[in-house]
Scaffold this active site. Structure first.
Site, PDB file in Angstrom:
ATOM      1  N   CYS A 244       3.685   5.539  20.121  1.00  0.00           N
ATOM      2  CA  CYS A 244       4.891   5.274  20.968  1.00  0.00           C
ATOM      3  C   CYS A 244       6.065   4.677  20.336  1.00  0.00           C
ATOM      4  O   CYS A 244       7.173   4.864  20.592  1.00  0.00           O
ATOM      5  CB  CYS A 244       4.422   4.465  22.465  1.00  0.00           C
ATOM      6  SG  CYS A 244       5.556   4.467  23.710  1.00  0.00           S
TER       7      CYS A 244
ATOM      8  N   GLY B 130       0.704  -1.307   0.113  1.00  0.00           N
ATOM      9  CA  GLY B 130      -0.211  -0.101  -0.151  1.00  0.00           C
ATOM     10  C   GLY B 130       0.782   1.314  -0.160  1.00  0.00           C
ATOM     11  O   GLY B 130       0.407   2.304  -0.672  1.00  0.00           O
TER      12      GLY B 130
ATOM     13  N   SER C  69      -3.905  -3.029  -0.746  1.00  0.00           N
ATOM     14  CA  SER C  69      -2.888  -4.045  -0.229  1.00  0.00           C
ATOM     15  C   SER C  69      -3.261  -5.222   0.078  1.00  0.00           C
ATOM     16  O   SER C  69      -4.482  -5.810   0.319  1.00  0.00           O
ATOM     17  CB  SER C  69      -2.174  -3.173   0.961  1.00  0.00           C
ATOM     18  OG  SER C  69      -1.205  -3.913   1.840  1.00  0.00           O
TER      19      SER C  69
ATOM     20  N   GLN D  61      -7.833   0.087   3.575  1.00  0.00           N
ATOM     21  CA  GLN D  61      -8.635  -0.498   4.620  1.00  0.00           C
ATOM     22  C   GLN D  61     -10.047  -0.930   4.479  1.00  0.00           C
ATOM     23  O   GLN D  61     -10.665  -2.076   5.006  1.00  0.00           O
ATOM     24  CB  GLN D  61      -8.876   0.551   5.882  1.00  0.00           C
ATOM     25  CG  GLN D  61      -7.587   0.749   6.741  1.00  0.00           C
ATOM     26  CD  GLN D  61      -7.407  -0.410   7.529  1.00  0.00           C
ATOM     27  OE1 GLN D  61      -8.229  -1.447   8.020  1.00  0.00           O
ATOM     28  NE2 GLN D  61      -5.984  -0.713   7.841  1.00  0.00           N
TER      29      GLN D  61
ATOM     30  N   HIS E  42      -1.907  -7.668   2.620  1.00  0.00           N
ATOM     31  CA  HIS E  42      -1.665  -8.082   3.705  1.00  0.00           C
ATOM     32  C   HIS E  42      -2.926  -7.862   4.809  1.00  0.00           C
ATOM     33  O   HIS E  42      -2.836  -8.053   5.895  1.00  0.00           O
ATOM     34  CB  HIS E  42      -0.348  -7.779   4.409  1.00  0.00           C
ATOM     35  CG  HIS E  42      -0.056  -6.681   5.083  1.00  0.00           C
ATOM     36  ND1 HIS E  42       0.020  -6.051   6.057  1.00  0.00           N
ATOM     37  CD2 HIS E  42       0.223  -5.346   4.392  1.00  0.00           C
ATOM     38  CE1 HIS E  42       0.389  -5.076   6.474  1.00  0.00           C
ATOM     39  NE2 HIS E  42       0.402  -4.424   5.097  1.00  0.00           N
TER      40      HIS E  42
ATOM     41  N   ASN F  57      -7.955   3.971   8.950  1.00  0.00           N
ATOM     42  CA  ASN F  57      -7.351   2.863   9.466  1.00  0.00           C
ATOM     43  C   ASN F  57      -7.665   2.818  11.054  1.00  0.00           C
ATOM     44  O   ASN F  57      -7.700   1.765  11.837  1.00  0.00           O
ATOM     45  CB  ASN F  57      -6.042   2.812   9.242  1.00  0.00           C
ATOM     46  CG  ASN F  57      -5.388   3.770   9.142  1.00  0.00           C
ATOM     47  OD1 ASN F  57      -5.475   4.939   8.454  1.00  0.00           O
ATOM     48  ND2 ASN F  57      -4.290   4.008  10.038  1.00  0.00           N
TER      49      ASN F  57
HETATM   50  C1  LIG Z   1      -1.973  -0.556   5.946  1.00  0.00           C
HETATM   51  C2  LIG Z   1      -2.051   0.673   5.323  1.00  0.00           C
HETATM   52  C3  LIG Z   1      -1.299   1.141   4.334  1.00  0.00           C
HETATM   53  C4  LIG Z   1       0.018   0.747   4.096  1.00  0.00           C
HETATM   54  O1  LIG Z   1       0.037  -0.455   3.241  1.00  0.00           O
HETATM   55  P1  LIG Z   1       1.241  -1.380   3.317  1.00  0.00           P
HETATM   56  O2  LIG Z   1       0.943  -2.519   2.345  1.00  0.00           O
HETATM   57  O3  LIG Z   1       1.351  -2.023   4.653  1.00  0.00           O
HETATM   58  O4  LIG Z   1       2.565  -0.764   2.807  1.00  0.00           O
HETATM   59  C5  LIG Z   1      -1.586   2.517   3.648  1.00  0.00           C
HETATM   60  N1  LIG Z   1      -3.076   2.903   3.961  1.00  0.00           N
HETATM   61  C6  LIG Z   1      -3.665   2.443   4.830  1.00  0.00           C
HETATM   62  C7  LIG Z   1      -4.864   3.137   5.221  1.00  0.00           C
HETATM   63  C8  LIG Z   1      -3.330   1.346   5.418  1.00  0.00           C
HETATM   64  O5  LIG Z   1      -4.169   0.829   6.551  1.00  0.00           O
END
Ligand SMILES: *Cc1c(COP(=O)(O)O)cnc(C)c1O
Length: 400
Positions: free
Chosen positions: A327, A71, A199, A179, A201, A151
């Site tokens: 943190c 992402g 994305s 998301q 994962h 997110n």
């Molecule tokens: C997790 C996330 C990303 C980043 O994606 P990756 O594949 O971890 O680099 C970007 N935007 C949002 C809203 C996300 O939740």
């Protein structure tokens, strides 16, 4: 000890079906998709099949999908790629205050390097007003980049309306949909989107794989040069097993999405009801109604306690959640999202995000509802502020 994973917005496990398919492409069908022999052709065919699966879940054409390393890379490719392609038209970019760092940091880098940035605010539910975007548009605006669902608090933005506005004005519109993808329906055509980040994962695919939807006719300048893979938009030998796993994850998401959204929303609502019932001084962050929020997201602030302390205590009981304060990144700044929604630093510091996924059950929620109130009680015993609040509430009650 029971282990309960409620951090699916951070990442998800890889679905066993996905992992199994990927293994074949690591150990047997390991050809380079650019090779002409049968090993290469097998890999290439599976790669193109995955492209179709991703496209289908977006309502896009396969030729409009560019695979990336995730992402973050897709966000960066969209933003830098568009501003470079549009550099003759202007230098103004519009984004929102609640974007993922993959978007915000890229925009802020550009701002330091001669571009102008307008950051549209959000209301107390984390929602962007379409009028605010309209007001921010200038003749030299070259890009609007706004996320689909947040997110941290799960707020779903009015993307189709913002998209219509952008399309009418001829401004390129990018959406980070990491998301929402595979969680709620998406149709890039109906939503008037030019570029969309997704994305793998976050939807039970492997880490390090993502894609950028680039609408036919939208021009971007590549960020990575080399062998010309992905129609020259993103060079480098494709992460074939990863991409194929991503494609499989999209197929599974398409099958399961509708039912899973209902199921997760039920678990989420049960957890919220229980928390409100068992713990005082709790605030629900983000949309107060279910329909403007991602089904699997719950974000609450538990007053008079540090989110980090809560997280550590929950972790000791086998419960994985997440907090708004960054943190881990070496600062104790509370979440930029919660602050943009008008929360005080104190309340933002006590925030907790629970994000549900495919493996969560009612028993998981029961376990959290058994553990969390005990943890909160223990931590609050050390909080003079809680004592004061309790006390003043008692004296108020007496006065009535
Ligand atoms: C997790 C996330 C990303 C980043 O994606 P990756 O594949 O971890 O680099 C970007 N935007 C949002 C809203 C996300 O939740």
């Amino acid at each position: 000890m029971r282990r309960v994973y409620l951090d699916h917005s951070a990442t998800t496990p890889v679905d066993p079906e996905v992992a199994k398919l990927m293994m074949t492409y690591y150990t047997e069908k390991y050809g380079n998709p650019s090779s002409v022999h049968s090993f290469g052709r097998d890999a290439k065919a599976a790669l193109e099949n995955a492209r179709e699966s991703v496209a289908k879940l977006l309502g896009a054409q396969p030729t409009e999908i560019t695979f990336t390393s995730g992402g973050t890379e897709a966000d960066n490719l969209a933003i830098f790629g568009v501003v470079e392609a549009q550099s003759k038209k202007g230098k103004h970019i519009i984004t929102s205050a609640v974007e993922h760092h993959g978007v915000l940091e890229a925009c802020e880098f550009l701002e330091k390097n001669g571009y102008e940035l307008t950051i549209v605010p959000v209301d107390e539910e984390g929602l962007i007003a379409v009028e605010d975007v309209a007001k921010a548009i200038r003749p030299d605006t070259i890009l609007i980049t706004i996320m689909h669902a947040n997110n941290e608090v799960g707020t779903i933005q009015p993307i189709a309306e913002i998209g219509k506005l952008a399309r009418d004005k001829g401004i390129v519109f990018h959406v980070d949909a990491v998301q929402s993808f595979g969680k709620i329906p998406i149709d890039v055509v109906a939503m008037n989107v030019d570029l969309m980040t997704v994305s793998s994962h976050k939807i039970y695919g492997p880490k390090g794989v993502g894609a950028l939807y680039i609408r036919k006719g939208i021009r971007i300048i590549p960020r990575i040069y080399g062998g010309g893979q992905e129609k020259k938009r993103r060079s480098g030998t494709e992460n074939t097993p990863g991409i194929i796993g991503f494609g499989k994850a999209c197929e599974l998401a398409a099958q399961r999405m509708e039912e899973e959204a209902v199921r997760e929303a039920k678990l989420r609502d049960k957890l919220l009801r229980g928390i409100v019932e068992k713990i005082d001084y709790v605030k629900l962050n983000g949309p107060q109604g279910g329909e403007k929020r991602l089904p699997g997201n719950l974000n609450v602030s538990i007053q008079f306690i540090e989110g980090e302390a809560l997280l550590l205590s929950l972790d000791m009981m086998g419960i994985a959640a997440s907090s708004g304060s960054a943190c881990t990144s070496g600062s104790l700044d509370p979440s930029h999202v919660l602050l943009a929604m008008g929360l005080s630093h104190e309340i933002a510091h006590g925030s907790l995000r629970f994000s549900f996924g495919a493996q969560n059950t009612e028993e998981d929620v029961d376990y959290v509802l058994e553990q969390l109130p005990k943890i909160v009680e223990r931590l609050r015993m050390m909080s003079p502020l809680y004592d004061q609040a309790k006390h003043s509430q008692c004296s108020r009650a007496k006065a009535q």
